[in-house]
Design a protein around this motif. Sequence first.
Motif, PDB file in Angstrom:
ATOM      1  N   PHE A  72       0.714  -1.123  -0.010  1.00 10.95           N
ATOM      2  CA  PHE A  72       0.129   0.110   0.018  1.00 10.95           C
ATOM      3  C   PHE A  72       0.913   1.165   0.047  1.00 10.95           C
ATOM      4  O   PHE A  72       2.237   1.095   0.356  1.00 10.95           O
ATOM      5  CB  PHE A  72      -1.001  -0.076   1.267  1.00 10.95           C
ATOM      6  N   LEU A 119      -4.105   6.297   4.082  1.00  8.51           N
ATOM      7  CA  LEU A 119      -5.510   6.179   3.585  1.00  8.51           C
ATOM      8  C   LEU A 119      -5.625   5.055   2.810  1.00  8.51           C
ATOM      9  O   LEU A 119      -6.534   4.346   2.699  1.00  8.51           O
ATOM     10  CB  LEU A 119      -5.676   7.373   2.748  1.00  8.51           C
ATOM     11  N   ASP A 120      -4.560   4.894   1.972  1.00 11.12           N
ATOM     12  CA  ASP A 120      -4.801   3.497   1.083  1.00 11.12           C
ATOM     13  C   ASP A 120      -4.848   1.993   1.926  1.00 11.12           C
ATOM     14  O   ASP A 120      -5.523   1.264   1.523  1.00 11.12           O
ATOM     15  CB  ASP A 120      -3.301   3.675   0.217  1.00 11.12           C
ATOM     16  N   ILE A 161      -6.182   2.019   4.905  1.00  9.98           N
ATOM     17  CA  ILE A 161      -7.347   1.807   5.482  1.00  9.98           C
ATOM     18  C   ILE A 161      -8.383   1.499   4.395  1.00  9.98           C
ATOM     19  O   ILE A 161      -9.187   0.595   4.584  1.00  9.98           O
ATOM     20  CB  ILE A 161      -7.829   3.290   6.059  1.00  9.98           C
ATOM     21  N   ARG A 162      -8.318   1.998   3.063  1.00 10.29           N
ATOM     22  CA  ARG A 162      -8.979   1.554   2.072  1.00 10.29           C
ATOM     23  C   ARG A 162      -8.757   0.163   1.794  1.00 10.29           C
ATOM     24  O   ARG A 162      -9.737  -0.682   1.623  1.00 10.29           O
ATOM     25  CB  ARG A 162      -8.732   2.159   0.843  1.00 10.29           C
ATOM     26  N   LEU A 163      -7.845  -0.507   1.663  1.00  8.15           N
ATOM     27  CA  LEU A 163      -7.569  -1.831   1.679  1.00  8.15           C
ATOM     28  C   LEU A 163      -7.873  -2.666   2.598  1.00  8.15           C
ATOM     29  O   LEU A 163      -8.549  -3.545   2.250  1.00  8.15           O
ATOM     30  CB  LEU A 163      -6.030  -2.156   1.102  1.00  8.15           C
ATOM     31  N   ASN A 170     -10.382  -2.323   4.288  1.00 12.21           N
ATOM     32  CA  ASN A 170     -11.832  -2.136   4.647  1.00 12.21           C
ATOM     33  C   ASN A 170     -12.313  -2.872   3.188  1.00 12.21           C
ATOM     34  O   ASN A 170     -13.725  -2.838   3.213  1.00 12.21           O
ATOM     35  CB  ASN A 170     -12.320  -0.714   4.884  1.00 12.21           C
ATOM     36  N   ASN A 171     -11.344  -3.133   2.322  1.00 14.59           N
ATOM     37  CA  ASN A 171     -11.760  -4.006   0.970  1.00 14.59           C
ATOM     38  C   ASN A 171     -12.137  -5.135   1.281  1.00 14.59           C
ATOM     39  O   ASN A 171     -11.559  -6.253   0.871  1.00 14.59           O
ATOM     40  CB  ASN A 171     -10.946  -3.730  -0.064  1.00 14.59           C
ATOM     41  N   GLY A 231     -10.183   4.055  11.903  1.00  9.54           N
ATOM     42  CA  GLY A 231     -10.343   3.938  10.285  1.00  9.54           C
ATOM     43  C   GLY A 231     -10.906   2.527   9.690  1.00  9.54           C
ATOM     44  O   GLY A 231     -11.663   2.302   8.977  1.00  9.54           O
ATOM     45  N   ILE A 232     -10.362   1.220  10.525  1.00 11.04           N
ATOM     46  CA  ILE A 232     -10.576   0.276  10.135  1.00 11.04           C
ATOM     47  C   ILE A 232     -11.939  -0.409  10.491  1.00 11.04           C
ATOM     48  O   ILE A 232     -12.029  -0.290  11.775  1.00 11.04           O
ATOM     49  CB  ILE A 232      -9.096  -0.660  10.576  1.00 11.04           C
ATOM     50  N   GLU A 233     -12.816  -0.790   9.777  1.00  7.69           N
ATOM     51  CA  GLU A 233     -14.142  -1.212  10.094  1.00  7.69           C
ATOM     52  C   GLU A 233     -14.062  -2.815  10.832  1.00  7.69           C
ATOM     53  O   GLU A 233     -14.040  -3.770   9.903  1.00  7.69           O
ATOM     54  CB  GLU A 233     -15.159  -1.200   8.961  1.00  7.69           C
TER      55      GLU A 233
END
Length: 452
Positions: free
Chosen positions: A365, A369-370, A372-374, A376-377, A400-402
């Motif tokens: 990554f 932000l990247d 967290i996005r990954l 949460n993907n 940020g992580i769900e």
Amino acid sequence: MHDVINPATELVIASVPSTDAEGTDEIIARAHEALPAWKAVAPGDRADLLRRFSTVIRDHVEELAQLEVANSGHTISNARWEANNVANVLNYYAGAPERLFGRQIPVPGGIDITFQEPVGVVGIIVPWNFPMPIAGWGLAPALAAGCTVVLKPAELTPLTAIRIGELALEAGIPEHVLNVIPGKGSIVGQRFVDNPLVRKIVFTGSTEVGERIMAGVAPQMKRLTLELGGKSANVVFADADLEKAAATAPYGVFDNAGQDCCARSRILVERKAFDRFMELFEPAVKGVRVGNPALESTEMGPLISRGHWETVSSYVPDAAPVAIVGSCPTGPGYWYPPTVLAPVTADSQAFQEEIFGPVVSVTPFDDELDAIRLANNSEYGLSGSIWTRDLGRAIRVSRGIETGNLSVNSHSSVRYWTPFGGFKRSGLGRELGPDALEAFTETKNVFISTED
Ligand code: TAP
């Protein structure tokens, strides 16, 4: 009858009855009849019984652990931890019956007092990957709350649950308060869903079966806790202690041969540290000692069954980007080596699906932000880890992580003092921690008039 197989030898080690629907209903009826007397046990006496149950389990840790090694292929050190966890959780919730307080709420014209009433018969459905702890996390708070329990172990791994049921009687838990019912999910488990005498279900298992159970209990509005699948991320930033992150990463995913809902099966590494991480990760993966689970030195045992071995293998086709492979025995037993796929893109099957075996993907990554996005993907959100020396970043990324359970600079997942459960399709509700009894009680309020 159902044959129980040792996954390290492929030999039959026991034969266990497969309870039918009628037999299940009879046991549920007895659990229901046992409710009033169990509920009436004075809180201090119920606490004593749970403590005695904990002590009896503690006295049988070695026997239970050996049974789990033979039935589930767990390493002996893990199996001892698991048996001790049952004793610890019983002991922890033994403190609860005497603290089941209600509230007193002043209202116009009088006072209102609340009571926490046991929900009734609780049906606990356990998967094969952690037969002892998962049984304990359900049954200990349920019994503490004054509920009676019917518990269905997985058909593949019933032996420790059956023994725990016997030990409960030995400890003085009255007959029919804790009932272990071996058999098939589609029969015994389905009766828990359909029989109206069961008032709450605690289900741990696949998201697919969890979904069916949720739909099945809807007409009766049965209470429900779901602990389901996971595809957790282990997020490694370049500023982390890379040596420690790489040395421990195998244990965050290959523990219990990867058959762990909390397995960190997606490792996300900041791009500028990717090559260095892989360099450090390789000897750590190759150093995992896979073999006879009864040996003290073994770190990883076999997979649970031939069928599961085939499922895990299907995630590593010839074209898979295999970067590192560890070793494992050949010959009888469902052995699978620790396997690392890298680099893996977020749209691939290995990144998205829960493999539930010792296969991990590694993905680079670019920035916070990247990452967290990954992370949460994924449709899941059960566990995960963050490795960084920057405390502010650790907290920002944690927020940020769900996901339900995170560890910073550590890969540990479950502590019975803290609530455990998942976001998104990883589940519903929380187990463990100080509030677990809320899931086994209903709140009742009673208004008392103070009018003349
Ligand atoms: P499942 O196939 O879902 O089985 C779990 C349990 O449900 C077994 O006892 C099974 O019985 C029973 N079952 C199957 N069909 C049923 C039905 N129609 N009605 C009621 N019960 C039914 O899962 P599994 O393969 O054993 O376990 C692996 C999964 O569990 C993974 O997804 C893993 O992530 C998840 N898991 C989650 C957690 C937490 S805490 N979130 C912890 C451990 C595992 P049989 O014995 O007949 O199969």
